[in-house]
Design a protein around this motif. Structure first.
Motif, PDB file in Angstrom:
ATOM      1  N   ASN A 158       2.628  45.336  15.864  1.00 14.71           N
ATOM      2  CA  ASN A 158       2.218  44.211  15.014  1.00 14.71           C
ATOM      3  C   ASN A 158       0.728  44.231  14.671  1.00 14.71           C
ATOM      4  OD1 ASN A 158       2.659  41.890  13.492  1.00 14.71           O
ATOM      5  ND2 ASN A 158       2.261  40.535  15.230  1.00 14.71           N
ATOM      6  N   PHE A 159       0.259  45.303  14.050  1.00 17.17           N
ATOM      7  CA  PHE A 159      -1.115  45.379  13.554  1.00 17.17           C
ATOM      8  C   PHE A 159      -1.295  44.416  12.385  1.00 17.17           C
ATOM      9  CE2 PHE A 159      -3.911  47.028  10.247  1.00 17.17           C
ATOM     10  CZ  PHE A 159      -5.084  47.255  10.931  1.00 17.17           C
ATOM     11  N   GLN A 160      -2.350  43.592  12.444  1.00 14.78           N
ATOM     12  CA  GLN A 160      -2.634  42.641  11.367  1.00 14.78           C
ATOM     13  C   GLN A 160      -4.141  42.525  11.163  1.00 14.78           C
ATOM     14  OE1 GLN A 160      -0.363  40.979   9.489  1.00 14.78           O
ATOM     15  NE2 GLN A 160       1.415  41.755  10.626  1.00 14.78           N
ATOM     16  N   VAL A 161      -4.598  42.667   9.910  1.00 10.90           N
ATOM     17  CA  VAL A 161      -6.004  42.413   9.588  1.00 10.90           C
ATOM     18  C   VAL A 161      -6.220  40.909   9.502  1.00 10.90           C
ATOM     19  CG1 VAL A 161      -7.830  42.707   7.862  1.00 10.90           C
ATOM     20  CG2 VAL A 161      -6.266  44.604   8.357  1.00 10.90           C
ATOM     21  N   VAL A 162      -7.215  40.400  10.217  1.00  9.64           N
ATOM     22  CA  VAL A 162      -7.476  38.958  10.204  1.00  9.64           C
ATOM     23  C   VAL A 162      -8.850  38.623   9.626  1.00  9.64           C
ATOM     24  CG1 VAL A 162      -5.912  38.444  12.110  1.00  9.64           C
ATOM     25  CG2 VAL A 162      -8.300  39.012  12.594  1.00  9.64           C
ATOM     26  N   ASP A 163      -9.717  39.614   9.457  1.00 12.99           N
ATOM     27  CA  ASP A 163     -11.019  39.357   8.854  1.00 12.99           C
ATOM     28  C   ASP A 163     -11.566  40.666   8.297  1.00 12.99           C
ATOM     29  OD1 ASP A 163     -13.223  37.955   8.009  1.00 12.99           O
ATOM     30  OD2 ASP A 163     -14.141  37.752   9.992  1.00 12.99           O
ATOM     31  N   THR A 164     -12.203  40.577   7.137  1.00 12.31           N
ATOM     32  CA  THR A 164     -12.865  41.731   6.525  1.00 12.31           C
ATOM     33  C   THR A 164     -14.302  41.338   6.229  1.00 12.31           C
ATOM     34  OG1 THR A 164     -10.800  42.474   5.485  1.00 12.31           O
ATOM     35  CG2 THR A 164     -12.858  43.384   4.619  1.00 12.31           C
ATOM     36  N   ILE A 165     -15.238  42.082   6.781  1.00 10.50           N
ATOM     37  CA  ILE A 165     -16.658  41.758   6.646  1.00 10.50           C
ATOM     38  C   ILE A 165     -17.353  42.891   5.915  1.00 10.50           C
ATOM     39  CG2 ILE A 165     -18.806  41.309   7.899  1.00 10.50           C
ATOM     40  CD1 ILE A 165     -17.039  40.226  10.201  1.00 10.50           C
ATOM     41  N   LYS A 166     -18.009  42.584   4.803  1.00 11.76           N
ATOM     42  CA  LYS A 166     -18.814  43.569   4.100  1.00 11.76           C
ATOM     43  C   LYS A 166     -20.235  43.546   4.649  1.00 11.76           C
ATOM     44  CE  LYS A 166     -16.178  43.677  -0.225  1.00 11.76           C
ATOM     45  NZ  LYS A 166     -16.238  43.603  -1.709  1.00 11.76           N
ATOM     46  N   PHE A 167     -20.797  44.728   4.825  1.00 13.62           N
ATOM     47  CA  PHE A 167     -22.139  44.844   5.371  1.00 13.62           C
ATOM     48  C   PHE A 167     -23.189  44.558   4.293  1.00 13.62           C
ATOM     49  CE2 PHE A 167     -19.731  47.777   8.189  1.00 13.62           C
ATOM     50  CZ  PHE A 167     -19.979  47.144   9.396  1.00 13.62           C
ATOM     51  N   ARG A 168     -24.248  43.834   4.689  1.00 10.32           N
ATOM     52  CA  ARG A 168     -25.348  43.483   3.782  1.00 10.32           C
ATOM     53  C   ARG A 168     -26.687  43.761   4.458  1.00 10.32           C
ATOM     54  NH1 ARG A 168     -21.180  40.136   2.334  1.00 10.32           N
ATOM     55  NH2 ARG A 168     -21.064  39.545   0.129  1.00 10.32           N
ATOM     56  N   ASN A 169     -27.684  44.043   3.643  1.00  7.24           N
ATOM     57  CA  ASN A 169     -29.023  44.167   4.219  1.00  7.24           C
ATOM     58  C   ASN A 169     -29.625  42.782   4.400  1.00  7.24           C
ATOM     59  OD1 ASN A 169     -29.955  43.350   1.678  1.00  7.24           O
ATOM     60  ND2 ASN A 169     -30.670  45.396   1.097  1.00  7.24           N
ATOM     61  N   GLY A 170     -30.835  42.723   4.905  1.00  8.51           N
ATOM     62  CA  GLY A 170     -31.454  41.432   5.186  1.00  8.51           C
ATOM     63  C   GLY A 170     -31.670  40.570   3.975  1.00  8.51           C
ATOM     64  N   ALA A 171     -31.716  41.199   2.778  1.00  7.83           N
ATOM     65  CA  ALA A 171     -31.892  40.451   1.534  1.00  7.83           C
ATOM     66  C   ALA A 171     -30.578  39.954   0.966  1.00  7.83           C
ATOM     67  CB  ALA A 171     -32.606  41.326   0.503  1.00  7.83           C
ATOM     68  N   GLY A 172     -29.465  40.305   1.620  1.00  6.93           N
ATOM     69  CA  GLY A 172     -28.155  39.849   1.169  1.00  6.93           C
ATOM     70  C   GLY A 172     -27.441  40.810   0.242  1.00  6.93           C
ATOM     71  N   THR A 173     -28.022  41.976  -0.030  1.00  3.24           N
ATOM     72  CA  THR A 173     -27.389  42.962  -0.905  1.00  3.24           C
ATOM     73  C   THR A 173     -26.326  43.724  -0.139  1.00  3.24           C
ATOM     74  OG1 THR A 173     -29.440  43.252  -2.139  1.00  3.24           O
ATOM     75  CG2 THR A 173     -27.782  44.987  -2.363  1.00  3.24           C
ATOM     76  N   VAL A 174     -25.129  43.804  -0.737  1.00  2.00           N
ATOM     77  CA  VAL A 174     -24.040  44.531  -0.095  1.00  2.00           C
ATOM     78  C   VAL A 174     -24.377  46.017  -0.043  1.00  2.00           C
ATOM     79  CG1 VAL A 174     -21.597  45.156  -0.233  1.00  2.00           C
ATOM     80  CG2 VAL A 174     -22.315  42.837  -0.818  1.00  2.00           C
ATOM     81  N   LEU A 175     -24.174  46.634   1.107  1.00  2.00           N
ATOM     82  CA  LEU A 175     -24.421  48.062   1.264  1.00  2.00           C
ATOM     83  C   LEU A 175     -23.262  48.856   0.679  1.00  2.00           C
ATOM     84  CD1 LEU A 175     -25.806  48.059   4.926  1.00  2.00           C
ATOM     85  CD2 LEU A 175     -27.066  47.822   2.776  1.00  2.00           C
ATOM     86  N   GLY A 176     -23.579  49.996   0.086  1.00  2.08           N
ATOM     87  CA  GLY A 176     -22.570  50.780  -0.612  1.00  2.08           C
ATOM     88  C   GLY A 176     -22.410  52.173  -0.042  1.00  2.08           C
ATOM     89  N   GLY A 177     -21.253  52.772  -0.317  1.00  3.18           N
ATOM     90  CA  GLY A 177     -20.953  54.085   0.212  1.00  3.18           C
ATOM     91  C   GLY A 177     -21.429  55.241  -0.627  1.00  3.18           C
ATOM     92  N   GLN A 178     -21.969  54.970  -1.824  1.00  6.39           N
ATOM     93  CA  GLN A 178     -22.422  56.066  -2.673  1.00  6.39           C
ATOM     94  C   GLN A 178     -23.635  56.775  -2.084  1.00  6.39           C
ATOM     95  OE1 GLN A 178     -22.338  53.460  -6.307  1.00  6.39           O
ATOM     96  NE2 GLN A 178     -21.711  55.368  -7.307  1.00  6.39           N
ATOM     97  N   PHE A 179     -23.897  57.970  -2.615  1.00  6.91           N
ATOM     98  CA  PHE A 179     -24.996  58.774  -2.113  1.00  6.91           C
ATOM     99  C   PHE A 179     -26.331  58.030  -2.221  1.00  6.91           C
ATOM    100  CE2 PHE A 179     -22.139  62.354  -3.528  1.00  6.91           C
ATOM    101  CZ  PHE A 179     -21.848  62.797  -2.245  1.00  6.91           C
ATOM    102  N   PRO A 180     -27.269  58.318  -1.318  1.00  8.93           N
ATOM    103  CA  PRO A 180     -28.586  57.696  -1.399  1.00  8.93           C
ATOM    104  C   PRO A 180     -29.278  57.924  -2.740  1.00  8.93           C
ATOM    105  CG  PRO A 180     -28.287  58.670   0.753  1.00  8.93           C
ATOM    106  CD  PRO A 180     -27.090  59.076  -0.057  1.00  8.93           C
ATOM    107  N   SER A 181     -29.087  59.079  -3.358  1.00 10.81           N
ATOM    108  CA  SER A 181     -29.731  59.327  -4.657  1.00 10.81           C
ATOM    109  C   SER A 181     -29.243  58.341  -5.709  1.00 10.81           C
ATOM    110  CB  SER A 181     -29.474  60.757  -5.126  1.00 10.81           C
ATOM    111  OG  SER A 181     -28.084  61.000  -5.253  1.00 10.81           O
ATOM    112  N   THR A 182     -28.018  57.842  -5.543  1.00 10.48           N
ATOM    113  CA  THR A 182     -27.465  56.856  -6.477  1.00 10.48           C
ATOM    114  C   THR A 182     -27.982  55.457  -6.164  1.00 10.48           C
ATOM    115  OG1 THR A 182     -25.450  58.168  -6.755  1.00 10.48           O
ATOM    116  CG2 THR A 182     -25.346  55.845  -7.394  1.00 10.48           C
ATOM    117  N   LEU A 183     -27.954  55.084  -4.881  1.00  6.69           N
ATOM    118  CA  LEU A 183     -28.305  53.719  -4.503  1.00  6.69           C
ATOM    119  C   LEU A 183     -29.761  53.561  -4.089  1.00  6.69           C
ATOM    120  CD1 LEU A 183     -25.103  52.753  -2.476  1.00  6.69           C
ATOM    121  CD2 LEU A 183     -25.643  52.260  -4.855  1.00  6.69           C
ATOM    122  N   GLY A 184     -30.452  54.671  -3.829  1.00  4.46           N
ATOM    123  CA  GLY A 184     -31.843  54.588  -3.424  1.00  4.46           C
ATOM    124  C   GLY A 184     -32.805  55.149  -4.433  1.00  4.46           C
TER     125      GLY A 184
END
Length: 468
Positions: A97-123
């Protein structure tokens, strides 16, 4: 390199040998189209399964970490972590009985959601991490309930509060960063020294007292053997200061077939489990045929190992003692496979956690796989579902959400057969039980401290007890 004598090493291995093999209890398959709390679309919702697993014994909570998302760093993806529930039979250790009960997106201290793209794209360039984040390991600090998460891009170690907001970054030792001879860094790929591409901090463990976090590179660094290197580094961080206080050398069984480590779990302050695997088996892109085994958990001990900070591990004449390692696998993850995977081991066993204690005093151990979202893509970043038939062990790839216009896997050859019986590659969880003798020395995380505060005319208890 000089090590202890062979005889001493064999005696050490014999002394560390567990009383018997840990026993497999059962496994469950999680459908590949399972969604998190943001939906079920491939690029924002389809469950990424288990780049790591952690069981928070203070709150009886399970956590499952997804990585940088489908697309391998080329497509937008908000990185996240799942909190899930799992029914555990305290008599047998069976899970269900696996069940997801919460999903949390990671953010930096300024509240911007962190992304999985390459640093050259996001940085802005490969020399700047920006908001790029490829999470691979997670633990909960028992002293404050915060999430500690390791990252492959940096390699980095970050602390987040329980809402997913970053509190701080730990100070990664300079020698591990992908530095370029010409100056700067190449966080997108290899530098001339430092961690290899996609092989940064993979394993993560925390000492039971919450004082130290241990981050482990997936494989040898560029300047310490690269793809042919046999020594990975384990970095010990002081959680109070955020600084590295020691490094240790871990010797892999072999560097063949893309072998590396995928998880690190603390048994106590100096003994650990290490999950080491190759990249063969059932996966979205990996070579399916061939040696799908070699997915093993080993017991290691840092006691007596040399602090190799400042030592070049493959330099001629380098002298150090690596961490002691029992050569007999503690768990063979490929030994017991499910009908849902056609009896073949998943390619990427990456999650490993010690769960609750069972009624007879034994301990539950849970392992999970990363199924890469059951997605592949072509050179133009067009994505395809990867479908698998467990009866025929055949894979095909189809346009997202469709079973029309499919081709044979990893080719442009049309598939003209029936798609009946084909499913997305599942996520898998295995349950094992280890007796007190087999997991001798295990120390559970300390209870989170409680704090009394004066509120008005009375006292209020805050902390772990109040939040349960």
């Amino acid at each position: 390199m000089k090590l202890t004598s062979l005889a001493a090493a064999l005696l050490l291995a014999a002394a560390a040998a567990p009383a018997s093999a840990v026993s497999f209890v059962n496994g469950i398959a999680i459908p590949g189209n399972t969604g998190d709390l943001f939906g079920s679309s491939v690029n924002d919702g389809r469950l990424g399964m288990f780049s790591d697993i952690y069981y928070d014994s203070n709150r009886n909570e399970w956590w499952g970490l997804s990585d940088r998302g489908p697309g391998g760093g080329t497509l937008p993806y908000d990185v996240r972590v799942q909190r899930f529930t799992l029914d555990v039979d305290r008599s047998t250790g069976a899970i269900s009985n696996f069940q997801v009960v919460d999903t949390i997106k990671f953010r930096n201290g300024a509240g911007t959601v962190l992304g999985g793209q390459f640093p050259s794209t996001l940085g802005g360039s490969a020399s700047n991490l920006g908001t790029a984040f490829d999470p691979e390991g997670i633990v909960i600090n028992p002293l404050n309930g915060h999430l500690l998460v390791s990252d492959e891009y940096g390699p980095s170690l970050y602390e987040f509060d329980r809402s997913g907001t970053m509190i701080r970054a730990f100070n990664t030792p300079q020698a591990l960063r992908p530095a370029l001879t010409a100056g700067g860094y190449n966080y997108d790929g290899d530098g001339n020294v430092g961690r290899r591409t996609n092989r940064g901090f993979e394993g993560l463990a925390i000492s039971p007292d919450g004082q130290y976090t241990f981050a482990m590179l997936q494989s040898a660094m560029v300047d310490e053997g690269g793809a042919n290197g046999v020594y990975n580094r384990i970095v010990k961080f002081d959680n109070a200061s955020g600084e590295a206080v020691a490094q240790y050398a871990y010797r892999m069984e072999t560097a063949a077939q893309g072998r590396g480590i995928s998880a690190l779990v603390a048994i106590n302050e100096h003994e650990f489990m290490v999950l080491e695997r190759n990249n063969r088996g059932l996966g979205a892109d990996a070579t399916f045929a061939g040696a799908a085994g070699n997915k093993n958990v080993y017991l290691i001990d840092l006691a007596g190992a040399t602090d190799v900070t400042g030592i070049d591990l493959d330099a001629p004449g380098a002298s150090f003692t690596a961490v002691s390692k029992n050569p007999t696998p503690f768990i063979d993850l490929a030994a017991d496979n499910l009908p849902a995977t056609g009896g073949v081991s998943p390619e990427k066993w990456e999650g490993l956690a010690i769960g609750p204690q069972l009624d007879d005093g034994s301990w539950l151990i849970v392992a999970g796989n990363d199924n890469d979202y059951s997605v592949t893509q072509n050179g133009s970043a067009v994505q395809f579902d990867v479908l698998f038939n467990p009866l025929t062990q055949q894979r095909i790839q189809c346009p997202l959400g469709s079973t029309e216009g499919c081709t044979l896997h990893a080719s442009t050859t049309p598939y003209s057969g029936s798609t009946d019986g084909f499913e997305l590659i599942p996520g898998v969880l295995h349950a094992y039980r280890a007796s007190p003798a087999e997991l001798a020395g295990y120390t559970a995380p300390v209870p989170e401290p409680t704090t009394w505060v004066l509120l008005g005319a009375g006292l209020a208890l805050i902390g772990a007890v109040a939040r349960r």
